[in-house]
Scaffold this motif. Structure first.
Motif, PDB file in Angstrom:
ATOM      1  N   ASP A 195       0.837  -1.208   0.000  1.00 62.00           N
ATOM      2  CA  ASP A 195       0.000   0.000   0.000  1.00 62.00           C
ATOM      3  C   ASP A 195       0.869   1.254   0.000  1.00 62.00           C
ATOM      4  N   ALA A 196       0.256   2.367  -0.410  1.00 65.13           N
ATOM      5  CA  ALA A 196       0.935   3.662  -0.431  1.00 65.13           C
ATOM      6  C   ALA A 196       0.422   4.535   0.716  1.00 65.13           C
ATOM      7  N   VAL A 197       1.328   5.347   1.278  1.00 63.51           N
ATOM      8  CA  VAL A 197       1.007   6.229   2.400  1.00 63.51           C
ATOM      9  C   VAL A 197       1.511   7.631   2.087  1.00 63.51           C
ATOM     10  N   LEU A 198       0.672   8.644   2.322  1.00 64.44           N
ATOM     11  CA  LEU A 198       1.077  10.039   2.151  1.00 64.44           C
ATOM     12  C   LEU A 198       1.923  10.476   3.338  1.00 64.44           C
ATOM     13  N   VAL A 199       3.068  11.084   3.053  1.00 67.46           N
ATOM     14  CA  VAL A 199       3.928  11.603   4.127  1.00 67.46           C
ATOM     15  C   VAL A 199       4.411  12.998   3.758  1.00 67.46           C
ATOM     16  N   GLU A 200       4.832  13.736   4.772  1.00 66.28           N
ATOM     17  CA  GLU A 200       5.388  15.066   4.550  1.00 66.28           C
ATOM     18  C   GLU A 200       6.764  14.959   3.912  1.00 66.28           C
ATOM     19  N   SER A 201       7.201  16.062   3.338  1.00 70.90           N
ATOM     20  CA  SER A 201       8.522  16.107   2.701  1.00 70.90           C
ATOM     21  C   SER A 201       9.240  17.382   3.138  1.00 70.90           C
ATOM     22  N   PRO A 202      10.271  17.283   4.008  1.00 71.82           N
ATOM     23  CA  PRO A 202      10.834  16.074   4.600  1.00 71.82           C
ATOM     24  C   PRO A 202       9.960  15.544   5.729  1.00 71.82           C
ATOM     25  N   CYS A 203      10.215  14.286   6.142  1.00 71.36           N
ATOM     26  CA  CYS A 203       9.474  13.715   7.270  1.00 71.36           C
ATOM     27  C   CYS A 203      10.446  13.009   8.206  1.00 71.36           C
ATOM     28  N   PHE A 204       9.983  12.698   9.405  1.00 73.23           N
ATOM     29  CA  PHE A 204      10.823  12.065  10.413  1.00 73.23           C
ATOM     30  C   PHE A 204      11.324  10.725   9.886  1.00 73.23           C
ATOM     31  N   TYR A 205      12.615  10.467  10.067  1.00 72.99           N
ATOM     32  CA  TYR A 205      13.206   9.264   9.489  1.00 72.99           C
ATOM     33  C   TYR A 205      12.590   7.979  10.047  1.00 72.99           C
ATOM     34  N   ALA A 206      12.111   7.989  11.311  1.00 70.90           N
ATOM     35  CA  ALA A 206      11.483   6.790  11.862  1.00 70.90           C
ATOM     36  C   ALA A 206      10.210   6.434  11.109  1.00 70.90           C
ATOM     37  N   THR A 207       9.510   7.455  10.603  1.00 67.67           N
ATOM     38  CA  THR A 207       8.347   7.205   9.753  1.00 67.67           C
ATOM     39  C   THR A 207       8.758   6.385   8.539  1.00 67.67           C
ATOM     40  N   LEU A 208       9.819   6.808   7.883  1.00 72.53           N
ATOM     41  CA  LEU A 208      10.290   6.107   6.699  1.00 72.53           C
ATOM     42  C   LEU A 208      10.774   4.702   7.038  1.00 72.53           C
ATOM     43  N   GLN A 209      11.421   4.543   8.182  1.00 73.16           N
ATOM     44  CA  GLN A 209      11.872   3.213   8.588  1.00 73.16           C
ATOM     45  C   GLN A 209      10.706   2.258   8.806  1.00 73.16           C
ATOM     46  N   ILE A 210       9.625   2.771   9.401  1.00 66.88           N
ATOM     47  CA  ILE A 210       8.444   1.939   9.619  1.00 66.88           C
ATOM     48  C   ILE A 210       7.835   1.525   8.279  1.00 66.88           C
ATOM     49  N   LEU A 211       7.725   2.474   7.353  1.00 64.01           N
ATOM     50  CA  LEU A 211       7.188   2.147   6.030  1.00 64.01           C
ATOM     51  C   LEU A 211       8.077   1.124   5.332  1.00 64.01           C
ATOM     52  N   GLU A 212       9.387   1.295   5.456  1.00 66.90           N
ATOM     53  CA  GLU A 212      10.326   0.358   4.827  1.00 66.90           C
ATOM     54  C   GLU A 212      10.156  -1.047   5.396  1.00 66.90           C
ATOM     55  N   ARG A 213      10.086  -1.135   6.712  1.00 70.75           N
ATOM     56  CA  ARG A 213       9.992  -2.451   7.356  1.00 70.75           C
ATOM     57  C   ARG A 213       8.692  -3.154   7.001  1.00 70.75           C
ATOM     58  N   ARG A 214       7.620  -2.397   6.787  1.00 67.17           N
ATOM     59  CA  ARG A 214       6.325  -2.982   6.469  1.00 67.17           C
ATOM     60  C   ARG A 214       6.085  -3.121   4.965  1.00 67.17           C
ATOM     61  N   ASN A 215       7.109  -2.824   4.168  1.00 61.68           N
ATOM     62  CA  ASN A 215       7.003  -2.925   2.716  1.00 61.68           C
ATOM     63  C   ASN A 215       5.860  -2.060   2.180  1.00 61.68           C
ATOM     64  N   LEU A 216       5.796  -0.825   2.683  1.00 64.99           N
ATOM     65  CA  LEU A 216       4.824   0.155   2.210  1.00 64.99           C
ATOM     66  C   LEU A 216       5.528   1.171   1.329  1.00 64.99           C
ATOM     67  N   ARG A 217       4.769   1.832   0.476  1.00 66.32           N
ATOM     68  CA  ARG A 217       5.320   2.829  -0.432  1.00 66.32           C
ATOM     69  C   ARG A 217       5.035   4.228   0.118  1.00 66.32           C
ATOM     70  N   ALA A 218       5.970   5.128  -0.078  1.00 66.43           N
ATOM     71  CA  ALA A 218       5.835   6.506   0.420  1.00 66.43           C
ATOM     72  C   ALA A 218       5.530   7.454  -0.728  1.00 66.43           C
ATOM     73  N   ILE A 219       4.563   8.328  -0.501  1.00 68.26           N
ATOM     74  CA  ILE A 219       4.269   9.415  -1.437  1.00 68.26           C
ATOM     75  C   ILE A 219       4.622  10.709  -0.707  1.00 68.26           C
ATOM     76  N   GLU A 220       5.714  11.326  -1.083  1.00 69.33           N
ATOM     77  CA  GLU A 220       6.157  12.547  -0.420  1.00 69.33           C
ATOM     78  C   GLU A 220       5.378  13.747  -0.958  1.00 69.33           C
ATOM     79  N   VAL A 221       4.803  14.516  -0.056  1.00 73.46           N
ATOM     80  CA  VAL A 221       3.932  15.629  -0.420  1.00 73.46           C
ATOM     81  C   VAL A 221       4.625  16.947  -0.052  1.00 73.46           C
TER      82      VAL A 221
END
Length: 472
Positions: A195-221
């Protein structure tokens, strides 16, 4: 902006343009109230905010004056970020681990740390609370409160919401092992791998780590350095990518320090509700505001139970205890079940100690001292950046929290600066670790939650020299 914020910004702009110069006296509260046709309370809150930002100082029985430091403050970033809008897999963990490894020592100057100084917190009082409550622990409470958390602590958290004008049912609150677990539980409750998740750009690195670990896609806004995520860009991303969730820090965002105005929070909640998209709100810095009143969370405008509001005591009163929570709205039961099958429960003695501390009072008194200290340290750090960093450096001026976001002159290499700084015993957080696309190569985040003592001042001077060497 609220009236006092708009007035403060107008005065700040006059200081930046040197219409008001160091040593100039501001109009008295009564004069400003009459001239602007606002209440004395509005003027006082505006002056208090300017004082917290280090732009003015109060002199007993004399009034408010522009500080010398105000003239030296570097300019702020003005433009929102410009990510490409693609949905992409995340691969930041190795970079984050490399940077974090370089900062995990008490001997390192902690400008790259995610935490304020532990010496700012009432650790002795919390220790006494733990000593008082632990011997009287009801053995059955470890069963009765197993997953959602201690009933009294959840009641105290619900009372904090009530003080902010929000009705949150204590039964919808799940106590977690810090905010990080709360965020993990929330994202797991509403997404599946791919799945894809909307995130801020830039965003907190732990957010990105969680998305990475869960195999989610990031949409930087695109995100503005003062006002947060761009709502038009959110709507466009929804139409293009059909995301399953949106994840934001609405107050004092890490790393920018941006805070969304209340009406933009309302508009974001309403926009996401029209598309039935859950909002995960990371609000761990909300108690660290410098102005006259706490900013409302996006959760305050939730009418459909789609906002999962996550926070923690770690950043404001109890580091190391790892006590966070989530007000999960319609997802509360699902979140509790996820917790039941992962960590099962949260440290019971720590829950009891914090509940006891909140019951006894003193929390708000501690917070006032903490905010004052953090505001003073931010002003000192801003002045030091102005002294040491190259011309063309832009720095955010958040109204709370303890981070500064620096935009260095074009062509600067923040990763190279980070590695050379680490070799000198100085940690920083380079911009690329806050982006799924590895953007912000000329940016870095500084932690000003530690005192700017002589050692830290020398370290900032060293960083400034490295920035000059790498500029352009």
């Amino acid at each position: 902006m609220k009236r006092y914020e708009a007035l403060a910004e107008e005065v700040a702009d006059s200081i930046r343009r040197r219409v008001l110069k160091p040593g100039d006296r501001l109009p008295s509260v009564r004069q400003a109230s009459a001239a602007r046709r606002v209440s004395p309370s509005t003027v006082f809150q505006a002056y208090y905010l300017l004082e917290a930002r280090g732009l003015v100082e109060s002199r007993p029985r004399s009034g408010y004056y522009v500080t010398r430091a105000a003239a030296a403050q570097p300019p702020e970033p003005e433009q929102p970020s410009r990510p490409d809008g693609e949905s992409r897999r995340v691969d930041v963990s190795e970079l984050v681990f490399e940077v974090m490894q370089a900062s995990m020592s008490h001997e390192v100057v902690p400008f790259g740390s995610a935490f304020p100084s532990p010496l700012l917190f009432p650790l002795e009082r919390l220790g006494r609370a733990l000593a008082t409550t632990a011997p009287h622990l009801d053995p059955w409470s470890t069963v009765d409160d197993l997953t959602p958390g201690n009933a009294e602590l959840r009641r105290q958290i619900a009372l904090r919401y009530l003080l902010g004008g929000m009705q949150v049912d204590a039964e919808a609150i799940v106590v977690t092992n810090g905010a990080l677990e709360a965020l993990n539980l929330c994202i797991g409750a509403v997404t599946a791998p791919g799945d894809a998740v909307l995130v801020e750009s830039p965003c907190f690195y732990a957010t990105l780590q969680i998305l990475e670990r869960r195999n989610l896609r990031a949409i930087e806004v695109p995100t503005h350095p003062r006002e947060g995520i761009d709502l038009d860009a959110v709507e466009a991303a929804i139409a293009r990518h059909a995301p399953k969730a949106c994840w934001v820090m609405s107050n004092f965002q890490n790393p920018l320090g941006a805070s969304m105005p209340a009406e933009r929070k309302r508009a974001l909640v309403e926009l996401l509700a029209r598309h039935a998209i859950p909002l995960i709100e990371d609000d761990v810095y909300a108690e660290l505001y410098f102005g006259g009143e706490r900013p409302v969370p996006a959760k305050a405008f939730d009418r459909d139970g789609l906002v999962m509001h996550c926070s923690s005591f770690s950043k404001c009163v109890a580091p190391g205890h790892r006590i966070g929570w989530v007000a999960g709205g319609r997802f509360a039961e699902r979140i509790a079940r996820h917790k039941l099958t992962t960590t099962l429960n949260t440290n019971v003695p720590s829950q009891l100690a914090i509940a006891h501390y909140l019951q006894r009072g003193g929390f708000d008194r501690h917070l006032r001292r903490l905010r004052k200290t953090l505001a003073e340290q931010q002003a000192q750090c801003l002045a030091a950046v102005a002294r040491h960093f190259p011309r063309g450096t832009r720095v955010t001026r958040p109204g709370g929290g303890y981070f500064l976001w620096l935009e260095l002159p074009a062509g600067s290499d923040a990763l190279a600066i980070q590695r050379q700084a680490a070799a000198r015993g100085i940690s920083i957080a380079p911009g690329p670790m806050f982006s799924a696309s590895r953007g912000f190569g000329h940016c870095l985040r500084l932690n000003c939650g530690h005192p700017l003592d002589a050692r830290a001042e020398v370290a900032l001077a060293t960083l400034g020299r490295l920035a000059v060497e790498h500029a352009g």
